[in-house]
Design an enzyme around this catalytic site. Structure first.
Site, mmCIF file in Angstrom:
data_model
loop_
_atom_site.group_PDB
_atom_site.id
_atom_site.type_symbol
_atom_site.label_atom_id
_atom_site.label_comp_id
_atom_site.label_asym_id
_atom_site.label_seq_id
_atom_site.Cartn_x
_atom_site.Cartn_y
_atom_site.Cartn_z
ATOM 1 C CG HIS A 373 13.301 -15.673 2.914
ATOM 2 N ND1 HIS A 373 12.530 -16.437 3.765
ATOM 3 C CD2 HIS A 373 13.425 -16.382 1.786
ATOM 4 C CE1 HIS A 373 12.227 -17.571 3.171
ATOM 5 N NE2 HIS A 373 12.758 -17.564 1.949
ATOM 6 C CE LYS A 564 14.416 -12.275 18.125
ATOM 7 N NZ LYS A 564 13.389 -12.534 17.140
ATOM 8 N NE ARG A 565 23.567 -14.808 12.694
ATOM 9 C CZ ARG A 565 24.314 -15.374 11.761
ATOM 10 N NH1 ARG A 565 24.143 -16.653 11.444
ATOM 11 N NH2 ARG A 565 25.258 -14.689 11.146
ATOM 12 C CE LYS A 570 17.527 -11.323 13.301
ATOM 13 N NZ LYS A 570 16.241 -11.985 12.958
ATOM 14 C CB THR A 672 10.382 -19.014 12.275
ATOM 15 O OG1 THR A 672 11.804 -18.871 12.240
ATOM 16 C CG2 THR A 672 9.820 -18.854 10.872
ATOM 17 C CE LYS A 676 11.396 -22.371 14.909
ATOM 18 N NZ LYS A 676 12.737 -22.020 14.401
HETATM 19 C C1 26V Z 1 21.011 -10.592 5.013
HETATM 20 C C2 26V Z 1 21.706 -9.405 5.194
HETATM 21 C C3 26V Z 1 22.827 -9.093 4.275
HETATM 22 C C4 26V Z 1 23.352 -7.692 4.393
HETATM 23 C C5 26V Z 1 23.351 -7.141 5.789
HETATM 24 C C6 26V Z 1 22.037 -7.278 6.482
HETATM 25 C C7 26V Z 1 21.350 -8.569 6.261
HETATM 26 C C8 26V Z 1 20.317 -8.955 7.111
HETATM 27 C C9 26V Z 1 19.650 -10.140 6.937
HETATM 28 C C10 26V Z 1 19.976 -10.947 5.873
HETATM 29 C C11 26V Z 1 19.265 -12.252 5.725
HETATM 30 C C12 26V Z 1 18.183 -12.246 4.729
HETATM 31 C C13 26V Z 1 17.510 -13.565 4.539
HETATM 32 C C14 26V Z 1 16.942 -14.156 5.804
HETATM 33 O O1 26V Z 1 17.572 -14.937 6.466
HETATM 34 N N1 26V Z 1 15.702 -13.824 6.129
HETATM 35 C C15 26V Z 1 14.967 -14.372 7.259
HETATM 36 O O2 26V Z 1 14.079 -15.349 6.757
HETATM 37 C C16 26V Z 1 13.269 -15.943 7.765
HETATM 38 C C17 26V Z 1 12.465 -17.045 7.108
HETATM 39 O O3 26V Z 1 11.558 -16.515 6.198
HETATM 40 C C18 26V Z 1 12.380 -14.878 8.390
HETATM 41 O O4 26V Z 1 11.607 -15.473 9.409
HETATM 42 C C19 26V Z 1 13.234 -13.755 8.963
HETATM 43 O O5 26V Z 1 12.398 -12.709 9.418
HETATM 44 C C20 26V Z 1 14.183 -13.226 7.897
HETATM 45 O O6 26V Z 1 15.101 -12.300 8.456
#
Ligand code: 26V
Length: 830
Positions: A373, A564-565, A570, A672, A676
């Site tokens: 992801h 969003k986060r 972003k 996602t 929406k």
């Molecule tokens: C983790 C980390 C950890 C270190 C610092 C930066 C960072 C940034 C993001 C993440 C999260 C990674 C996993 C995640 O939540 N991915 C999201 O998954 C969604 C469903 O597939 C997708 O729509 C999003 O684009 C994606 O960011």
């Protein structure tokens, strides 16, 4: 919901009496539940009592279908999908279950007969925030689609006692408070004390020899505790299938540690109990680097071992031998959080069930599939070896063995290429040495997928390139989707009614039918109705914002929304640069005729992510000044809606005119929220990133506001020595905006507050805001002008909805079933 649908769901006579779907049955059941389950009568019942009584009434109607589904599965023994996810964000259940049962109207009437308003009870529900954002919400959409498509499935995860923190905005900044979502109980869950498994941690391993002289390994842990199943029924839409969301909660192994108790160490025993229960206590933020959080590794192992033990138990009830495990189950790893499953299944098969290594490996590598992801290198999970050794000594041995055999395979394919062997190793040898979870997942899975076309391509070219070269056949794309039941039918009933009146009721299960809307895109009367639907959602949101934030906004203004986060990639701060640009333009030219806009933000920042928190401060600081400035009144408003959640999303997506999807190209795996918004008739302003690319392809380039560098251009720009300082100096308008922020204009004269953010932009700007600034501003101008042509805007909005069918999670799940899981639908009768 249509009468026919209700009839179809209505089962036997007994069912009609006990758990019938008529207004009378529902009212009687509601009163029963109020009285017998809670000892309340209507005159003294609180809102919470009423909510619970209704929730139990609905749950009874699910249980009936749940039993029927379980029976049908037991009889037919179908192939079953197991979705392993550390996060689920299901949103409020009540409305969705009423919708899927088709009983919203009789329920509304049943309650009205008692003087109770259904909407008040819907509003009262607290949602389980058991996820951070997109990843957890995707898991919940998938559960909805699996049940709706009647695919046998179990979602496994963790029942966190505290979910994602609640966000409060104090003095313009984010403050976190605990999310005590279980405070008033959770009527949707069913605890299953009999479904419990041992979870061991720590200790050491030793060699053993059995009576036949065979070698084995014994793991002697230094702590054992239990995982207990807590189940939630997930009903499909318009079908009887109820699948299981099985979340694990941690408990001490057998209540008190009697051994310790007898020694007089009563308090030591209690402490141990408390310690084991902290395992499922709280959800971790997923978007801050967190190398070395022991509890997080424990959580991952905890839910994985319980889930695999549960699958083995289920498999044994079928009478099949364990070497056919992979024929019964397809297990999807939702990111690397559950990747320890590869080692754990090996341990269970080899150590606990005496299977030979090679046979166990055959089962394991045919069981798992892995979804990636994120492309951000800093987001790829890795665990320091000393920590791993301390928590999971046996698993580390197993991983070393898997790795040794795997690296032999790499050497065979690429003799003399030691650099490649080092790159691909499951162990990162840089001190203190790490276990790379994505590598473990790739080695142990038969399929690996990204979540949008662009993301899947970049995975193969960048972070997983070596693995792609070794096993190209494992790689796939599965573009994300979202459920149109929750995100259109439930959250936008006005639009749903218009769609159903125009197209018939089939669109929610078969959204390709939405295409027929294209015929109405230029129809003036239809356009008028379309605008009325949007207008009513905007009014509702305006009322909510007045109530929550004490800011009044104009429903006639363009609602420009980013939810969003909060993250640098972003680029919420790019949005802010646009707002300040407009602000400056009006200040320099007070008579300026611009399209009035309301900017709405929502989203949480990881508690330890300082820059993201500063971005929230900046949004609120700009809001404060802009909203109080009489010069811009009537033209600009800025709102930060605190504590964004699935529930708040219900009110936000339908009210948006413009959807902000600003990530630096190549950084957002899919997104996602983008889907929406567009499904609810918002137009997108966005980069060619993640699923934006495919959304634009579907809705048509003319109906999408595109700006920014491509992923390739981003890489090239950075490689060629990017100099944001030069852009800042060359673009006077941009310079004016940044200087105004730096001057303290938005921070009561304090120049230090936003200094880190400004410095970062002009000196580093790794996410290329300045490179994309001019294009973004021009594109926003175009969007603003288009909005003034209401016929044109409405036409584009209709075409967006008409062409978004691809992004139903039903399509995504059908593809997973076909290409990865080899799972088939199975109808359930009641
Ligand atoms: C983790 C980390 C950890 C270190 C610092 C930066 C960072 C940034 C993001 C993440 C999260 C990674 C996993 C995640 O939540 N991915 C999201 O998954 C969604 C469903 O597939 C997708 O729509 C999003 O684009 C994606 O960011």
């Amino acid at each position: 919901m249509a009468e026919s649908h209700r009839k179809a769901l209505n089962g036997t006579n007994r069912e009609t009496i006990r758990t019938g779907l008529s207004e009378e049955s529902i009212r009687a059941a509601f009163l029963d539940n109020l009285f017998y389950l809670q000892g309340r009568f209507p005159e003294v019942a609180t809102l919470n009592d009423q909510y619970k009584a209704l929730a139990y009434t609905v749950r009874d109607r699910l249980l009936h279908r749940w039993v029927a589904t379980t029976r049908a599965y037991q009889k037919a023994n179908p192939r079953t999908v197991c979705y392993l996810s550390a996060e689920y964000l299901p949103g409020p259940f009540l409305g969705n279950n009423l919708l899927n049962l088709g009983i919203e109207e009789p329920t509304r009437r049943a309650l009205a007969g008692l003087g109770i308003e259904l909407d008040a009870l819907l509003e009262h529900e607290e949602e389980p925030g058991l996820g951070n954002g997109g990843l957890g919400r995707l898991a919940a959409c998938f559960m909805d689609s699996l049940a709706t498509l009647q695919v046998p499935a179990i979602g496994y995860g963790i029942r966190y006692e505290f979910g994602i923190f609640d966000q409060v905005i104090r003095d313009g900044g984010q403050v976190e408070t605990t999310d005590n979502w279980l405070r008033f109980g959770n009527p949707w869950e069913v605890r299953r004390p009999a479904i419990a498994y041992d979870v061991r941690i720590g200790g050491y391993t030793e060699q053993t020899t059995d009576a036949q002289g065979r070698f084995g390994v014994r793991w002697v842990p230094n702590e054992v505790f239990n995982g207990i199943a807590v189940d939630t029924a997930i009903l499909g839409h318009g079908v009887n299938t109820v699948n299981l969301l099985r979340l694990w909660t941690a408990e001490a192994a057998e209540g008190f540690d009697f051994h310790a108790f007898n020694r007089g160490d009563y308090y030591g025993a209690v402490v141990r109990e408390v310690r084991s229960e902290t395992i499922s206590k709280v959800l971790y933020p997923n978007d801050e680097p967190e190398i070395g959080k022991r509890l997080r590794l424990l959580q991952q192992y905890f839910f994985v071992t319980c889930s695999l033990q549960d699958m083995i138990r289920i498999h044994r009830t079928t009478g099949q031998p364990l070497d056919k495990f992979h024929e019964k189950f397809s297990v999807q790893l939702n990111d690397t959080h559950p990747a320890i499953a590869v080692a754990e299944l090996m341990r269970l098969l080899v150590d606990e069930h005496q299977m030979g290594w090679d046979a166990a490996w055959e089962v394991t590598r045919h069981t798992f599939a892995y979804t990636n992801h994120t492309l951000l290198p800093e987001a790829l999970e890795k665990w320091p070896i000393p920590l791993f050794q301390n928590v999971l000594p046996r698993h580390l041995e197993i991983i070393y063995e898997i790795n040794a055999r795997f690296l032999d395979e790499v050497r065979l394919r690429h003799p003399f290429d030691t650099a490649r062997v080092q790159r691909m190793s499951i162990i990162d040898e840089a001190p203190p040495r790490f276990v790379r979870m994505a590598h473990l997942a790739c080695v142990g899975s038969f399929a690996i997928n990204g979540v949008a076309e662009l993301h899947s391509r970049l995975l193969k070219e960048t972070v997983l390139r070596d693995f792609f070269e070794l096993w190209p056949e494992k790689f796939q794309n599965k573009t994300n989707g979202v459920t149109p039941r929750r995100f259109v039918m439930l959250s936008n009933p006005g639009l749903s009614r218009l769609l159903t009146r125009t197209l018939g009721a089939g669109w929610a299960r078969d959204p390709s039918q939405l295409r027929v809307l294209e015929r109405h895109a230029d129809d003036a009367a239809f356009q008028q109705e379309w605008r009325e639907v949007k207008r009513s959602r905007k009014e509702a949101l305006a009322a909510r914002i007045l109530d929550r934030c004490n800011v009044s906004i104009d429903p006639d203004s363009l609602f420009d929304v980013q939810a969003k986060r909060i993250h640098e990639y972003k680029r919420q701060h790019l949005n802010v640069l646009h707002i300040v640009t407009l602000y400056n333009r009006i200040k320099f030219n007070p008579g300026l005729d611009i399209t009035p806009r309301t900017f709405i933000f929502g989203g949480k920042a990881a508690p330890g992510y300082a820059m993201a928190k500063l971005m929230i401060r900046l949004i609120n600081a700009v809001a404060d000044v802009v909203n109080r400035d009489p010069d811009v009144a009537g033209r600009l408003r800025v709102v930060f809606l605190p504590n964004f959640s699935v529930k708040l999303g219900h009110g936000l997506y339908p009210a948006a005119d413009l959807s902000e999807q600003l990530s630096t190209a190549g950084k957002e795996a899919s997104g996602t929220g983008n889907m929406k918004f567009s499904m609810n008739g918002a137009l997108t302003i966005g980069t060619l990133d993640g699923a934006n690319v495919e959304i634009r392809e579907e809705v048509g380039a003319d109906n999408f506001f595109l700006f920014g560098l491509t992923a390739e251009e981003v890489v090239r720009t950075l490689a060629e020595g990017y100099r944001p300082w030069d852009i800042y100096n060359a673009n006077l308008e941009l310079k004016g905006v940044i200087d105004l922020i730096a001057s303290g204009h938005f921070s009561h004269g304090d120049r230090t507050v936003f200094q880190p953010l400004v410095d970062h932009l002009v000196w580093h700007d790794n996410y290329l805001l300045l490179a994309d600034y001019a294009g973004y501003i021009a594109c926003q101008e175009q969007a603003g002008l288009t909005y003034r042509d209401s016929r044109q805007w409405t036409r584009m909005s209709i075409l967006n909805v008409a062409r978004m069918g691809k992004f139903s999670s039903d399509r995504t799940i059908a593809e997973y079933c076909r290409d990865i899981w080899r799972a088939e639908p199975m109808a359930v009768d009641v």
